[in-house]
Design a protein around this motif. Structure first.
Motif, PDB file in Angstrom:
ATOM      1  N   LEU A 104       0.800  -1.226   0.000  1.00 19.47           N
ATOM      2  CA  LEU A 104       0.000   0.000   0.000  1.00 19.47           C
ATOM      3  C   LEU A 104       0.833   1.277   0.000  1.00 19.47           C
ATOM      4  O   LEU A 104       0.452   2.275  -0.608  1.00 19.47           O
ATOM      5  CB  LEU A 104      -0.929   0.032   1.216  1.00 19.47           C
ATOM      6  CG  LEU A 104      -2.097  -0.942   1.221  1.00 19.47           C
ATOM      7  CD1 LEU A 104      -2.817  -0.888   2.557  1.00 19.47           C
ATOM      8  CD2 LEU A 104      -3.059  -0.624   0.089  1.00 19.47           C
ATOM      9  N   TYR A 123      -1.038   6.233   7.276  1.00 17.86           N
ATOM     10  CA  TYR A 123      -1.844   6.893   6.251  1.00 17.86           C
ATOM     11  C   TYR A 123      -0.954   7.721   5.335  1.00 17.86           C
ATOM     12  O   TYR A 123       0.055   8.286   5.753  1.00 17.86           O
ATOM     13  CB  TYR A 123      -2.961   7.743   6.859  1.00 17.86           C
ATOM     14  CG  TYR A 123      -2.538   8.700   7.924  1.00 17.86           C
ATOM     15  CD1 TYR A 123      -2.207  10.015   7.621  1.00 17.86           C
ATOM     16  CD2 TYR A 123      -2.465   8.298   9.253  1.00 17.86           C
ATOM     17  CE1 TYR A 123      -1.809  10.899   8.606  1.00 17.86           C
ATOM     18  CE2 TYR A 123      -2.074   9.176  10.243  1.00 17.86           C
ATOM     19  CZ  TYR A 123      -1.751  10.471   9.914  1.00 17.86           C
ATOM     20  OH  TYR A 123      -1.357  11.339  10.889  1.00 17.86           O
ATOM     21  N   CYS A 127      -4.966   7.065   1.584  1.00 15.34           N
ATOM     22  CA  CYS A 127      -5.052   5.646   1.939  1.00 15.34           C
ATOM     23  C   CYS A 127      -4.651   5.489   3.403  1.00 15.34           C
ATOM     24  O   CYS A 127      -3.665   6.069   3.844  1.00 15.34           O
ATOM     25  CB  CYS A 127      -4.115   4.837   1.048  1.00 15.34           C
ATOM     26  SG  CYS A 127      -4.129   3.083   1.383  1.00 15.34           S
ATOM     27  N   SER A 128      -5.430   4.730   4.160  1.00 13.19           N
ATOM     28  CA  SER A 128      -5.070   4.505   5.559  1.00 13.19           C
ATOM     29  C   SER A 128      -5.213   3.024   5.896  1.00 13.19           C
ATOM     30  O   SER A 128      -6.027   2.323   5.313  1.00 13.19           O
ATOM     31  CB  SER A 128      -5.944   5.347   6.493  1.00 13.19           C
ATOM     32  OG  SER A 128      -7.299   5.011   6.340  1.00 13.19           O
TER      33      SER A 128
END
Length: 184
Positions: A104, A123, A127-128
C-alpha cells in the motif's frame, strides 16, 4: 440475488484518535520492513516474535528488528517529525500486516504513523491502514546485537563470495558422497 446484512447503525464508527508519531518516505518504510521480514518467526506459540519490532528514538532514528530464535535482522532509517518522549517508542507490528504495508505505501511520498494504546494507523495519499499491535514485551534484541564490537575485519566482497561458493560446492559434494553410507 439477496444479501443479508446488518443495519448501518449496528456498526461502530471506525474513528481513530491516536496521536501522530512520525512520518517517513513510503519507499524507505517498505524497504526496511522487507529487509527484516525474513527473520519474523512463523511459530505462533511465541506470538511476540511473529512481528517486526520498531523502535523510534528522540532524534528521529527508527530501528526495525525481527528475530525468530535463529535469525536476527536489523534495519535503520531516519524519520521526520519524531514526536516521541526521550525514552523512545517501541511497537511490534504483526507479521500479517507487513505485506499490506509494503504494497500500500511503497510508492507514497510521505507515510505518517499514529498510535493509540493497542493499535496503530498508517496513512498516506488518501489511503489509511489501521491494525492492532502485538501487546507483549519484545525480547531485548540490544543484548543480541551489541552497539560496538571488540574486533572488526574488512574484506573484499568478491573473494569472500568466491570462498563461500567453493565451500557450498564442497559441502554439497560431501553430502552426496555420504548418502547411503552412514551406519548407526
Amino acid at each position: 440475488s439477496t444479501v443479508a446484512c446488518l443495519e448501518t447503525d449496528r456498526f461502530r464508527p471506525l474513528t481513530f484518535d491516536g496521536s501522530p508519531v512520525f512520518s517517513a518516505k513510503g519507499a524507505d518504510l517498505a524497504a526496511c520492513i522487507d529487509r527484516v521480514s525474513f527473520a519474523v518467526s512463523a511459530d505462533e506459540t511465541r506470538a511476540v516474535l511473529c512481528g517486526v519490532h520498531i523502535t523510534v528514538d528522540c532524534v528521529g532514528k527508527a530501528t526495525f528488528v525481527a528475530l525468530d530464535g535463529l535469525k536476527v535482522s536489523l534495519c535503520e532509517m531516519k524519520v521526520a517529525g519524531a514526536n516521541v518522549p526521550l525514552e523512545g517508542l517501541e511497537i511490534t507490528v504483526p507479521g500479517a500486516v507487513q505485506k499490506l504495508i509494503t504494497s500500500l505505501f511503497s510508492g507514497a511520498e510521505s507515510v505518517s504513523l499514529s498510535l493509540e494504546k493497542y493499535r496503530a494507523m498508517l496513512y498516506a495519499d488518501g489511503c489509511s491502514l489501521s491494525f492492532p499491535l502485538i501487546a507483549k514485551e519484545y525480547p531485548q534484541w540490544q543484548r543480541i546485537i551489541p552497539p560496538t564490537y571488540g574486533a572488526s575485519m574488512r574484506v573484499s566482497a568478491r573473494p569472500l563470495l568466491d570462498a563461500l561458493s567453493l565451500t557450498a560446492i564442497a559441502a554439497s559434494a560431501s553430502a552426496k558422497n555420504c548418502q547411503g553410507r552412514v551406519r548407526l
